[in-house]
Scaffold this motif. Sequence first.
Motif, short mmCIF file in Angstrom:
data_model
loop_
_atom_site.label_atom_id
_atom_site.label_comp_id
_atom_site.label_asym_id
_atom_site.label_seq_id
_atom_site.Cartn_x
_atom_site.Cartn_y
_atom_site.Cartn_z
N THR A 125 0.84 -1.19 0.00
CA THR A 125 0.00 0.00 0.00
C THR A 125 0.88 1.24 0.00
O THR A 125 0.64 2.20 -0.75
CB THR A 125 -0.92 0.01 1.24
OG1 THR A 125 -1.79 -1.13 1.18
CG2 THR A 125 -1.78 1.27 1.29
N THR A 126 1.90 1.24 0.82
CA THR A 126 2.83 2.37 0.89
C THR A 126 3.50 2.60 -0.46
O THR A 126 3.59 3.75 -0.94
CB THR A 126 3.91 2.11 1.95
OG1 THR A 126 3.29 1.98 3.23
CG2 THR A 126 4.92 3.23 2.00
N LYS A 127 3.98 1.53 -1.06
CA LYS A 127 4.68 1.61 -2.34
C LYS A 127 3.77 2.22 -3.42
O LYS A 127 4.21 3.09 -4.19
CB LYS A 127 5.14 0.22 -2.76
CG LYS A 127 5.85 0.17 -4.11
CD LYS A 127 6.23 -1.26 -4.45
CE LYS A 127 6.85 -1.35 -5.84
NZ LYS A 127 7.20 -2.76 -6.19
N ASN A 128 2.54 1.76 -3.48
CA ASN A 128 1.61 2.24 -4.51
C ASN A 128 1.23 3.70 -4.28
O ASN A 128 1.18 4.49 -5.24
CB ASN A 128 0.35 1.37 -4.53
CG ASN A 128 0.61 -0.03 -5.02
OD1 ASN A 128 1.46 -0.25 -5.89
ND2 ASN A 128 -0.11 -1.00 -4.48
N LEU A 129 0.94 4.06 -3.05
CA LEU A 129 0.58 5.45 -2.75
C LEU A 129 1.75 6.39 -3.05
O LEU A 129 1.56 7.49 -3.59
CB LEU A 129 0.14 5.59 -1.30
CG LEU A 129 -1.22 4.96 -0.94
CD1 LEU A 129 -1.47 5.04 0.56
CD2 LEU A 129 -2.35 5.65 -1.70
N GLN A 130 2.95 5.96 -2.70
CA GLN A 130 4.13 6.78 -2.97
C GLN A 130 4.32 6.97 -4.48
O GLN A 130 4.69 8.06 -4.94
CB GLN A 130 5.38 6.15 -2.36
CG GLN A 130 6.64 7.00 -2.52
CD GLN A 130 6.53 8.35 -1.86
OE1 GLN A 130 6.32 8.44 -0.65
NE2 GLN A 130 6.64 9.42 -2.64
N SER A 131 4.06 5.92 -5.23
CA SER A 131 4.19 6.00 -6.68
C SER A 131 3.20 7.00 -7.26
O SER A 131 3.54 7.79 -8.15
CB SER A 131 3.96 4.62 -7.31
OG SER A 131 4.04 4.70 -8.73
N ILE A 132 1.98 7.00 -6.75
CA ILE A 132 0.96 7.95 -7.21
C ILE A 132 1.41 9.37 -6.90
O ILE A 132 1.33 10.27 -7.74
CB ILE A 132 -0.40 7.66 -6.53
CG1 ILE A 132 -0.96 6.32 -7.02
CG2 ILE A 132 -1.40 8.78 -6.81
CD1 ILE A 132 -2.19 5.84 -6.26
N ALA B 49 3.15 8.38 7.88
CA ALA B 49 4.53 8.23 7.41
C ALA B 49 4.69 8.84 6.01
O ALA B 49 5.68 9.54 5.73
CB ALA B 49 4.93 6.76 7.39
N LEU B 50 3.73 8.58 5.14
CA LEU B 50 3.78 9.13 3.79
C LEU B 50 3.63 10.66 3.81
O LEU B 50 4.31 11.36 3.06
CB LEU B 50 2.66 8.53 2.93
CG LEU B 50 2.91 7.12 2.37
CD1 LEU B 50 1.63 6.57 1.77
CD2 LEU B 50 4.02 7.15 1.33
N ALA B 51 2.74 11.16 4.66
CA ALA B 51 2.53 12.60 4.74
C ALA B 51 3.81 13.30 5.21
O ALA B 51 4.20 14.34 4.67
CB ALA B 51 1.38 12.91 5.70
#
Length: 227
Positions: A131-138, A176-178
């Motif tokens: 999920t992290t990988k995909n969101l970061q890619s977007i 973490a992503l934010a």
Amino acid sequence: MHQIRLAIILFASIVLASCGENKKPANGETSQSATTETKADSSSKKIALFFGDSITAGYGLDDPSEAFPGVIKNKIDSLKLPYKVINAGLSGETTAGGNGRIDWLLKQKFDVFILELGANDGLRGIPATETTKNLQSIIDKVKAKYPQAKIVLLGMQVPPNMGADYTNKFKAVFPALAAKNNIPLVPFLLQGVGGVPELNQGDGIHPTAKGAKIVAENVWKILEGVL
């Protein structure tokens, strides 16, 4: 035949001219000025694009406008903010699906990108790392295409029956992503709605119209400052 066609064209021209005269204001320049102003207002509006799953799309609601992006649109319009709202929600979307779909949506220029994905990953038990990988890619794709666009991330959580370990790892994905991307975060999109029967549809997952209004308020607390 040629004379008949000329007669028809002449008659149409007279009719159109008459209509124009009836609608023409006292000051001939006023109409042209108003038209120019309307076009300018439309072209000057910025785009706020909501990219998400069924919660964004408004699954199960009588009208898509009842979904939280529609509620926010009404608020934006009432405040006369120069933004046009586009709802790019797709029911059933996962972060992997969104990562593939975003390439097509990037053809549409936007100024604010509201990212709401991950719920379906959580319900399917997809590893938090994926999920992290995909969101970061977007996020990376949006930044690369429109570096000036503002991004807002909407946080999601999963029910405790998914297990404490998975629940905690999934919840940690969004802050973490934010932090990594220095973007605003709505900590939990369904705050005050998740787990409240009267604010959810029969499936216990998707908000009712009343629940969507609360979801919109959760988002607005962060989005207002961005807009």
